[in-house]
Write an enzyme that holds these catalytic residues in place. Structure first.
Site, PDB file in Angstrom:
ATOM      1  N   ASP A 133       6.365   6.388  14.579  1.00  0.00           N
ATOM      2  CA  ASP A 133       6.806   5.512  13.455  1.00  0.00           C
ATOM      3  C   ASP A 133       7.780   5.788  12.623  1.00  0.00           C
ATOM      4  O   ASP A 133       8.864   6.793  12.440  1.00  0.00           O
ATOM      5  CB  ASP A 133       5.734   6.621  12.067  1.00  0.00           C
ATOM      6  CG  ASP A 133       5.899   5.698  10.916  1.00  0.00           C
ATOM      7  OD1 ASP A 133       6.314   4.785  10.639  1.00  0.00           O
ATOM      8  OD2 ASP A 133       4.995   6.631   9.770  1.00  0.00           O
ATOM      9  N   GLU A 149       7.886  -5.338   9.131  1.00  0.00           N
ATOM     10  CA  GLU A 149       7.631  -5.430   8.008  1.00  0.00           C
ATOM     11  C   GLU A 149       8.157  -6.935   7.011  1.00  0.00           C
ATOM     12  O   GLU A 149       9.709  -7.095   6.949  1.00  0.00           O
ATOM     13  CB  GLU A 149       7.468  -4.389   7.386  1.00  0.00           C
ATOM     14  CG  GLU A 149       7.005  -4.617   5.135  1.00  0.00           C
ATOM     15  CD  GLU A 149       6.566  -2.851   5.561  1.00  0.00           C
ATOM     16  OE1 GLU A 149       5.958  -2.823   4.442  1.00  0.00           O
ATOM     17  OE2 GLU A 149       6.226  -2.168   6.062  1.00  0.00           O
ATOM     18  N   LYS A 208       3.983  -6.730   9.699  1.00  0.00           N
ATOM     19  CA  LYS A 208       3.033  -6.053   8.481  1.00  0.00           C
ATOM     20  C   LYS A 208       3.164  -6.441   6.962  1.00  0.00           C
ATOM     21  O   LYS A 208       3.585  -6.534   6.658  1.00  0.00           O
ATOM     22  CB  LYS A 208       3.802  -4.127   8.360  1.00  0.00           C
ATOM     23  CG  LYS A 208       3.038  -3.302   8.740  1.00  0.00           C
ATOM     24  CD  LYS A 208       4.321  -2.221   8.777  1.00  0.00           C
ATOM     25  CE  LYS A 208       3.685  -0.498   8.761  1.00  0.00           C
ATOM     26  NZ  LYS A 208       4.942   0.098   8.843  1.00  0.00           N
ATOM     27  N   THR A 261      -0.441  -2.537   5.927  1.00  0.00           N
ATOM     28  CA  THR A 261      -0.318  -1.707   5.315  1.00  0.00           C
ATOM     29  C   THR A 261      -0.422  -0.512   3.774  1.00  0.00           C
ATOM     30  O   THR A 261      -1.490  -1.740   3.669  1.00  0.00           O
ATOM     31  CB  THR A 261       1.303  -1.447   5.738  1.00  0.00           C
ATOM     32  OG1 THR A 261       1.549  -0.440   5.358  1.00  0.00           O
ATOM     33  CG2 THR A 261       2.306  -2.128   4.493  1.00  0.00           C
ATOM     34  N   PHE A 299      -3.484   5.482   4.953  1.00  0.00           N
ATOM     35  CA  PHE A 299      -2.414   6.183   5.108  1.00  0.00           C
ATOM     36  C   PHE A 299      -3.136   7.460   4.949  1.00  0.00           C
ATOM     37  O   PHE A 299      -3.405   8.217   3.543  1.00  0.00           O
ATOM     38  CB  PHE A 299      -1.301   5.778   3.883  1.00  0.00           C
ATOM     39  CG  PHE A 299      -0.124   4.944   4.497  1.00  0.00           C
ATOM     40  CD1 PHE A 299      -0.569   3.859   5.204  1.00  0.00           C
ATOM     41  CD2 PHE A 299       1.296   4.770   3.410  1.00  0.00           C
ATOM     42  CE1 PHE A 299       0.501   3.025   5.312  1.00  0.00           C
ATOM     43  CE2 PHE A 299       1.953   4.374   4.377  1.00  0.00           C
ATOM     44  CZ  PHE A 299       2.107   3.125   4.730  1.00  0.00           C
TER      45      PHE A 299
END
Length: 341
Positions: A27, A109, A145, A169, A191
């Site tokens: 990440d 993203e 994303k 996400t 998350f």
């Protein structure tokens, strides 16, 4: 497992054992960290790209992207417009460098400001894929994303039908997870750490035992639901605050982990038991949910944590994008200054 096998496990690092049951994803936008820990996949977000773009060792990527943007535009284009054009391509520039290192996929993203805009998300995602493919990168190595709003999930459903794979996400609730699975998205990113943050603040507690961590429990619930009902959508736990959360989710399809937590996992030995297993989920008594926009909206409104954290996450990523735009504009100003004699 024999005693000898257990002993051998204890001599292996936690990271090595985790990689045997879970796909480990880095990440980060830090290419040096990716080279060090050798993950299968990587994922980035606006905050990570902004942080990486500000580091001296990646100045060449930024400068190259700015130059390419200037070359594409009219010679009279103002710096602000050039910076805006470069901004749209910087995540792909980092993604291409990352894919030279990892054997798997990178998540890139869509602009967070499009999170409630299905058509805007579709256009942005298609542009990103086209840019990767123009550079010779197969779409199979890219995950687009998208924030797990209803509008984002509907965009992902269309993109998946076009062969564009998606990573949903900012996912905090079962309703989001069920909607994603029914849309046949490739992967979701619940998350963990941000859920823990919310519950600690809301309850006034300083900590939770690892097995009672609300983020761990949320991902475990989603994992069991998916495996119980045979959904193909992969689950990638994200946003960890400590290695205990990671250990509690050993066996999850994927886990995306920051370098600051990959390091202690790589340096710590000891047996790592598997906590999540598809076979175990099959025997659980779980009610199957149906999902449409009305049910989604009702469940989202009732889930205060998911509601607040989704909005907060979109706002945070938007702020990071604005900071990145300013960083590019400032760098362009520096490049345009005459060299000192």
């Amino acid at each position: 497992m024999s005693n000898m096998a257990k002993l051998e496990k204890k001599r292996m690092s936690l990271l090595s054992q985790l990689k045997e049951m879970t796909v480990v994803v880095a990440d980060t936008g830090d290419i040096g960290a990716i080279e060090e820990f050798k993950p299968q996949d990587t994922t980035t977000n606006p905050s990570l790209i902004t942080a990486a773009a500000g580091l001296p060792q990646y100045q060449s990527i930024v400068d190259e992207t700015l130059q390419q943007a200037r070359d594409k535009m009219d010679k009279d284009a103002v710096d602000k417009d050039v910076a805006m054009e470069a901004f749209k391509h910087l995540a792909v520039a980092f993604g291409k460098r990352i894919l030279e290192i990892v054997p798997g996929r990178v998540s890139t993203e869509v602009d967070a400001r499009l999170s409630y805009d299905t058509e805007g998300t579709l256009a942005s995602a298609r542009d990103l894929i086209a840019e990767y493919e123009e550079a010779g990168v197969s779409r199979d190595r890219i995950l687009i994303k998208i924030a797990s709003t209803w509008e984002g999930i509907k965009a992902a459903e269309i993109l998946e039908q076009e062969g564009i794979h998606c990573n949903l996400t900012l996912l905090f609730g079962l309703h989001q997870a069920v909607a994603c699975a029914e849309a046949n998205v490739t992967l979701i990113s619940p998350f963990v750490g941000r859920i823990l943050d919310w519950y600690k603040k809301d309850s006034g507690r300083d900590s939770y035992p690892p097995s009672e961590d609300p983020g761990v429990q949320s991902v475990t619930e989603i994992y069991n639901y998916y495996k119980k009902f045979g959904y193909k959508t992969e689950i990638m736990g994200a946003s960890f605050r400590n290695i205990d959360e990671i250990k509690e989710l050993a066996g999850c399809d994927l886990l995306t982990i920051s370098p600051k937590l990959l390091e202690p996992l790589a340096e710590t030995d000891g047996e790592l038991p598997r906590k999540l297993c598809p076979e175990n989920a099959k025997d659980l008594d779980i009610e199957k949910l149906s999902m449409d926009k009305e049910i989604f909206d009702k469940m989202h409104a009732a889930d205060r944590m998911a509601n607040e954290k989704l909005s907060e996450g979109i706002e945070g990523f938007t702020k990071a994008l604005e900071e990145l735009e300013q960083l590019l504009a400032d760098r362009l100003t520096q490049l345009n200054q005459p060299a000192a004699v």
